[in-house]
Design an enzyme around this catalytic site. Structure first.
Site: not given
Ligand code: GLA
Length: 383
Positions: A32, A120, A123-124, A168, A218
């Site tokens: 985060h 987590g 995949s997206s 990601d 989020y």
């Molecule tokens: C998700 C979001 C990322 C990041 C993480 C937490 O994966 O897509 O951008 O904020 O949560 O670190």
């Protein structure tokens, strides 16, 4: 996987496709922190999305997802978010390209992959990067990798409604075999950090929980961080995000106003520092200290940032006193998905067996485990 995809494509569209591979990711530490303009330390893994594509003669988009055995058909002149979930990641990229006036033409695509959905492992983001890379190749748009990463991030904001950071997509696109990426999410400068993990492997334990809370919470966390910055900024004009903040500033400007927002912001400020010292640990091959920091990150994510869940906490608690596990924590956005564990190689099988048995008994859910190898980022798939 590539042969299966190539065959599925051929059966459906009767031509040879271009195939792009785009991997999922792990994040060693720094959670985060991306949308707070801090640092992250992700790496691309050996689980990936494969996107097979070829041109059409009209302005239609025909998609097929092997895993879901579902089709989607649309027209380029009316690209908008749809109810069916997965096509949005492809459509979001087309939309970004159209916004840049890039002449996207009709195409056929078949999507396959082995990144578990909702675990987590992004995949997206992998699908978005695969789409951007494939269309860039197919239509010779000459986009740079970073442009594609930024388009993927905006696509997720616009078509999935989650205000994600850049980690990601960046990891999927820029991953490098046996390296983590130390990414400065403000300047987008990055450094490849060798992942020397002697006799240790990265083990992912999947809770098989995906809480529907994750996307709305989020966005709430993002707003809470922004609120904290607004209060600090009243006294410290130069502070534009939590990257610039210190604990002293939080004590002075946020604590009296709202203790919940204080807790959220303090975690981020601590996490950015923790990541920077974890990178030093890695350079010194001090995996023991790195592992301790991962446990500390989990504590913070669970108690202060409050994005964990009972299943994730259970998995971390279960391995905590096991000498074979150097570090463990929940990974990614939270409320489900995987824990990331640094485990001594010779103890992996026994560990997985023991944890799975306890997890299934106590949480009444199956546990899935993967050993993650660190691989290269998005590119043309090699047959
Ligand atoms: C998700 C979001 C990322 C990041 C993480 C937490 O994966 O897509 O951008 O904020 O949560 O670190």
């Amino acid at each position: 996987m590539i042969e299966r995809l190539s065959k599925a494509f051929h059966d459906k569209f009767k031509t040879e496709p271009l195939i792009v591979r785009s991997p999922g990711r792990v994040n060693i530490i720094g959670e985060h922190t991306d949308y707070n303009e801090g640092f992250v330390l992700p790496a691309a893994i050996d689980k990936a999305i494969y996107f097979a594509v070829s041109k059409r003669d009209d302005d239609e988009v025909h998609l097929h997802a092997v895993d879901f055995n579902e089709d989607f058909k649309g027209t380029l002149s009316s690209i908008k978010p749809v109810k069916q979930h997965w096509p949005n990641y492809v459509l979001g990229i087309i939309d970004q390209m159209q916004k840049k006036d890039l002449p996207v033409k009709g195409f056929n695509a078949v999507i396959d992959g082995d990144v578990p959905v909702g675990a987590g492992l992004s995949s997206s983001a992998a699908l978005e990067c695969a789409t951007a890379f494939a269309l860039n190749e197919l239509f010779n748009f000459n986009l740079s990798k970073i442009e594609m990463v930024q388009m993927a991030q905006r696509a997720e904001h616009a078509f999935a409604g989650v205000k994600v950071g850049i980690m990601d997509m960046f990891a999927s696109m820029f991953g490098k075999e046996e390296h983590a990426i130390k990414l400065d999410c403000r300047s987008l400068e990055y450094e490849y950090v060798p992942l020397h993990l002697p006799n240790i492997k990265i083990v992912l334990l999947n809770t098989n929980v995906k809480h529907s809370l994750s996307s709305s919470e989020y966005n709430v966390r993002r707003q809470q961080c922004e609120q904290g910055v607004t209060w600090i900024k009243e006294r410290y004009f130069h502070v534009n995000n939590l990257r610039d903040a210190t604990i002293e500033m939080l004590d002075e400007c946020v604590l009296q106003k709202d203790t919940l927002i204080y807790k959220r912001c303090r975690f981020i400020v601590e996490e950015i520092q923790r990541l920077l010292s974890a990178c030093e640990d890695l350079k010194k091959d001090d995996i023991q200290s790195l592992g301790q920091k991962m446990y500390a990150t989990h504590e913070g994510l669970s108690n202060d940032y409050e994005v964990s869940c009972k299943e994730l906490d259970f998995l971390v608690d279960t391995v905590k006193n096991n000498d074979a596990v150097l570090g463990a924590r929940m990974m990614g956005g939270g409320f489900g998905g995987c824990t990331i564990n640094l485990v001594k190689e010779d103890a992996i099988d026994e560990l997985i067996e023991g944890v799975a048995e306890k997890y299934e008994r106590e949480m009444k859910l199956p546990l899935t485990a993967y050993i993650a190898q660190i691989e290269n980022g998005t590119g043309i798939a090699r047959y």
